[in-house]
Design a protein around this motif. Structure first.
Motif, PDB file in Angstrom:
ATOM      1  N   SER A   5      46.299  20.360  -4.724  1.00 50.66           N
ATOM      2  CA  SER A   5      47.086  20.851  -3.598  1.00 50.66           C
ATOM      3  C   SER A   5      46.191  21.267  -2.437  1.00 50.66           C
ATOM      4  O   SER A   5      46.493  20.991  -1.269  1.00 50.66           O
ATOM      5  CB  SER A   5      47.953  22.026  -4.049  1.00 50.66           C
ATOM      6  OG  SER A   5      48.648  22.600  -2.960  1.00 50.66           O
ATOM      7  N   ARG A   6      45.082  21.901  -2.759  1.00 47.51           N
ATOM      8  CA  ARG A   6      44.165  22.319  -1.695  1.00 47.51           C
ATOM      9  C   ARG A   6      43.514  21.114  -1.028  1.00 47.51           C
ATOM     10  O   ARG A   6      43.338  21.101   0.198  1.00 47.51           O
ATOM     11  CB  ARG A   6      43.099  23.244  -2.281  1.00 47.51           C
ATOM     12  CG  ARG A   6      42.064  23.677  -1.274  1.00 47.51           C
ATOM     13  CD  ARG A   6      41.377  24.948  -1.674  1.00 47.51           C
ATOM     14  NE  ARG A   6      40.364  25.320  -0.708  1.00 47.51           N
ATOM     15  CZ  ARG A   6      39.781  26.505  -0.653  1.00 47.51           C
ATOM     16  NH1 ARG A   6      40.135  27.442  -1.517  1.00 47.51           N
ATOM     17  NH2 ARG A   6      38.855  26.780   0.247  1.00 47.51           N
ATOM     18  N   ILE A   7      43.154  20.095  -1.799  1.00 47.07           N
ATOM     19  CA  ILE A   7      42.579  18.878  -1.221  1.00 47.07           C
ATOM     20  C   ILE A   7      43.578  18.207  -0.287  1.00 47.07           C
ATOM     21  O   ILE A   7      43.239  17.797   0.828  1.00 47.07           O
ATOM     22  CB  ILE A   7      42.135  17.921  -2.345  1.00 47.07           C
ATOM     23  CG1 ILE A   7      40.946  18.506  -3.105  1.00 47.07           C
ATOM     24  CG2 ILE A   7      41.761  16.556  -1.773  1.00 47.07           C
ATOM     25  CD1 ILE A   7      40.553  17.696  -4.319  1.00 47.07           C
ATOM     26  N   SER A   8      44.815  18.076  -0.739  1.00 43.69           N
ATOM     27  CA  SER A   8      45.840  17.438   0.091  1.00 43.69           C
ATOM     28  C   SER A   8      46.091  18.225   1.367  1.00 43.69           C
ATOM     29  O   SER A   8      46.225  17.640   2.463  1.00 43.69           O
ATOM     30  CB  SER A   8      47.132  17.298  -0.716  1.00 43.69           C
ATOM     31  OG  SER A   8      48.156  16.732   0.055  1.00 43.69           O
ATOM     32  N   GLU A   9      46.135  19.535   1.258  1.00 45.62           N
ATOM     33  CA  GLU A   9      46.360  20.363   2.443  1.00 45.62           C
ATOM     34  C   GLU A   9      45.204  20.238   3.433  1.00 45.62           C
ATOM     35  O   GLU A   9      45.411  20.148   4.652  1.00 45.62           O
ATOM     36  CB  GLU A   9      46.528  21.823   2.017  1.00 45.62           C
ATOM     37  CG  GLU A   9      46.775  22.783   3.157  1.00 45.62           C
ATOM     38  CD  GLU A   9      46.895  24.221   2.689  1.00 45.62           C
ATOM     39  OE1 GLU A   9      47.068  25.109   3.541  1.00 45.62           O
ATOM     40  OE2 GLU A   9      46.797  24.451   1.459  1.00 45.62           O
ATOM     41  N   ARG A  10      43.990  20.196   2.922  1.00 47.98           N
ATOM     42  CA  ARG A  10      42.829  20.081   3.808  1.00 47.98           C
ATOM     43  C   ARG A  10      42.783  18.709   4.484  1.00 47.98           C
ATOM     44  O   ARG A  10      42.425  18.594   5.652  1.00 47.98           O
ATOM     45  CB  ARG A  10      41.552  20.334   3.015  1.00 47.98           C
ATOM     46  CG  ARG A  10      40.310  20.557   3.886  1.00 47.98           C
ATOM     47  CD  ARG A  10      39.179  21.095   3.039  1.00 47.98           C
ATOM     48  NE  ARG A  10      38.067  21.499   3.875  1.00 47.98           N
ATOM     49  CZ  ARG A  10      37.073  20.697   4.248  1.00 47.98           C
ATOM     50  NH1 ARG A  10      37.077  19.433   3.831  1.00 47.98           N
ATOM     51  NH2 ARG A  10      36.099  21.137   5.001  1.00 47.98           N
ATOM     52  N   LYS A  11      43.132  17.661   3.758  1.00 46.44           N
ATOM     53  CA  LYS A  11      43.165  16.331   4.357  1.00 46.44           C
ATOM     54  C   LYS A  11      44.198  16.264   5.483  1.00 46.44           C
ATOM     55  O   LYS A  11      43.952  15.644   6.529  1.00 46.44           O
ATOM     56  CB  LYS A  11      43.479  15.285   3.290  1.00 46.44           C
ATOM     57  CG  LYS A  11      42.333  14.983   2.346  1.00 46.44           C
ATOM     58  CD  LYS A  11      42.720  13.891   1.372  1.00 46.44           C
ATOM     59  CE  LYS A  11      41.584  13.557   0.429  1.00 46.44           C
ATOM     60  NZ  LYS A  11      41.956  12.481  -0.524  1.00 46.44           N
ATOM     61  N   ASP A  12      45.346  16.883   5.272  1.00 46.79           N
ATOM     62  CA  ASP A  12      46.370  16.886   6.330  1.00 46.79           C
ATOM     63  C   ASP A  12      45.870  17.612   7.572  1.00 46.79           C
ATOM     64  O   ASP A  12      46.126  17.174   8.710  1.00 46.79           O
ATOM     65  CB  ASP A  12      47.645  17.546   5.809  1.00 46.79           C
ATOM     66  CG  ASP A  12      48.338  16.711   4.746  1.00 46.79           C
ATOM     67  OD1 ASP A  12      48.075  15.494   4.685  1.00 46.79           O
ATOM     68  OD2 ASP A  12      49.122  17.274   3.954  1.00 46.79           O
ATOM     69  N   LYS A  13      45.153  18.719   7.382  1.00 45.97           N
ATOM     70  CA  LYS A  13      44.632  19.460   8.532  1.00 45.97           C
ATOM     71  C   LYS A  13      43.564  18.649   9.266  1.00 45.97           C
ATOM     72  O   LYS A  13      43.513  18.653  10.501  1.00 45.97           O
ATOM     73  CB  LYS A  13      44.064  20.800   8.066  1.00 45.97           C
ATOM     74  CG  LYS A  13      45.119  21.787   7.586  1.00 45.97           C
ATOM     75  CD  LYS A  13      44.488  23.089   7.141  1.00 45.97           C
ATOM     76  CE  LYS A  13      45.557  24.080   6.671  1.00 45.97           C
ATOM     77  NZ  LYS A  13      44.954  25.359   6.207  1.00 45.97           N
ATOM     78  N   LEU A  14      42.711  17.967   8.508  1.00 49.69           N
ATOM     79  CA  LEU A  14      41.686  17.137   9.142  1.00 49.69           C
ATOM     80  C   LEU A  14      42.310  15.987   9.921  1.00 49.69           C
ATOM     81  O   LEU A  14      41.888  15.674  11.043  1.00 49.69           O
ATOM     82  CB  LEU A  14      40.730  16.598   8.079  1.00 49.69           C
ATOM     83  CG  LEU A  14      39.789  17.612   7.424  1.00 49.69           C
ATOM     84  CD1 LEU A  14      39.056  16.975   6.258  1.00 49.69           C
ATOM     85  CD2 LEU A  14      38.800  18.169   8.430  1.00 49.69           C
ATOM     86  N   GLN A  15      43.305  15.366   9.339  1.00 55.54           N
ATOM     87  CA  GLN A  15      43.966  14.250  10.015  1.00 55.54           C
ATOM     88  C   GLN A  15      44.716  14.726  11.251  1.00 55.54           C
ATOM     89  O   GLN A  15      44.764  14.013  12.270  1.00 55.54           O
ATOM     90  CB  GLN A  15      44.923  13.567   9.040  1.00 55.54           C
ATOM     91  CG  GLN A  15      45.497  12.260   9.538  1.00 55.54           C
ATOM     92  CD  GLN A  15      46.240  11.524   8.443  1.00 55.54           C
ATOM     93  OE1 GLN A  15      46.415  12.027   7.342  1.00 55.54           O
ATOM     94  NE2 GLN A  15      46.679  10.329   8.742  1.00 55.54           N
TER      95      GLN A  15
END
Length: 309
Positions: A144-154
């Motif tokens: 969940s943390r990886i997915s959330e961080r990827k969304d913020k980066l994108q």
């Protein structure tokens, strides 16, 4: 259910929440870039930093030995380290600590089931359940943390592209532009600011631009950022205009961003069907057809019971 059983269940919930909080506090630590780039001789307050480091060291002393007890291969450690890096967690012993948290969580669940008596009554259910929960809950949190961080980066990438075009056309080099961008967007987009600062640290340490860009792509694992890295490496290798390449990529990126928004908007109607069927349609059915059903039942029940009109 007696009072003792309820008390043990409440204790089990508290212990589980405590272990989960320890996991979150242990792994929710990013790299302290400010300390690494601080000028020599600068005077800053370090009391809070020392206390936090001491706290993390105490937690590491608890979970690291537990993680070393679990059999693991170098491939597994490397995979967990990459996942932790993609989640923004950069600790040298992060993978071992994660294994230790999993073991501690599984052991805590077993102890709680033993206290409640379910372990002795259903051993073949409690043992696999404890192992499954101990392994799955930290993994779910990390994913969940990886997915959330990827969304913020994108989400932050279009702003970075606009700033990079402005900086390069103003005369800054690519490396200086990325460093400047990382400093400017630190408050609004801290995730990509951190990645750009790490990139600048690698360049200052003597790593080549292409290797630093590839490391940036591996740390983030975002498709759009991988495409940007490929464009920059190609422009650097063949000597093409970086400003024009960035401008073209920025336009394509905003087009893809608009297409993603349109795709999500088109999926809304499909995603609304389950809530409508489960929550809205039954209420509408009761309101619309309820009075008619009541009338039919009131008229038919006497006839079915053999009573005349």
């Amino acid at each position: 259910m007696d009072f003792m059983t309820l008390a043990l269940i409440a204790l089990a919930i508290l212990v589980f929440l405590g272990l989960f909080a320890l996991l979150y506090a242990l792994l929710n630590r990013g790299i302290n870039l400010r300390e690494r780039v601080r000028p020599a001789g600068a005077v800053e307050e370090r009391s809070d930093l020392d206390e936090r480091d001491a706290y993390y060291e105490r937690l590491e002393k608890v979970f690291k030995p537990l993680g070393q007890m679990i059999p693991r291969s170098p491939e597994d450690l490397g995979r967990e380290e990459r996942r932790l890096m993609q989640a923004g967690i950069r600790r040298r012993e992060g993978a071992l600590i994660l294994y230790g948290v999993r073991l501690a969580l599984a052991g805590g669940i077993l102890i709680l089931t033993a206290f409640t008596g379910y372990l002795y009554a259903y051993p073949y259910l409690c043992l696999p359940l404890a192992i499954l929960l101990g392994a799955a809950l930290p993994d779910i949190w990390l994913s969940s943390r990886i997915s959330e961080r990827k969304d913020k980066l994108q989400l932050a990438l279009p702003d970075v592209m606009d700033l990079s075009v402005v900086c390069v056309e103003a005369g800054l080099g690519m490396d200086q532009a990325l460093l400047r961008i990382g400093q400017e967007i630190g408050d609004t987009h801290p995730e990509i600011s951190e990645e750009l600062r790490i990139y600048s640290l690698e360049i200052n340490a003597g790593r080549s631009r292409s290797d630093a860009l590839r490391n940036l792509s591996a740390r983030t694992d975002v498709d759009d950022l991988k495409s940007l890295v490929a464009v920059l490496i190609q422009a650097d290798r063949f000597g093409t205009s970086i400003a024009q390449s960035l401008r073209n990529f920025s336009e394509n990126l905003r087009t893809k961003r608009r297409q993603r928004a349109e795709e999500r908007a088109a999926k809304i109607t499909v995603k609304m069907i389950p809530p409508l069927v489960i929550f809205v349609f039954p209420a509408i059915f009761v309101v619309v057809a309820g009075p008619a059903i009541i009338q039919i039942v009131q008229q038919l029940l006497p006839l079915m019971g053999g009573e005349g009109p």
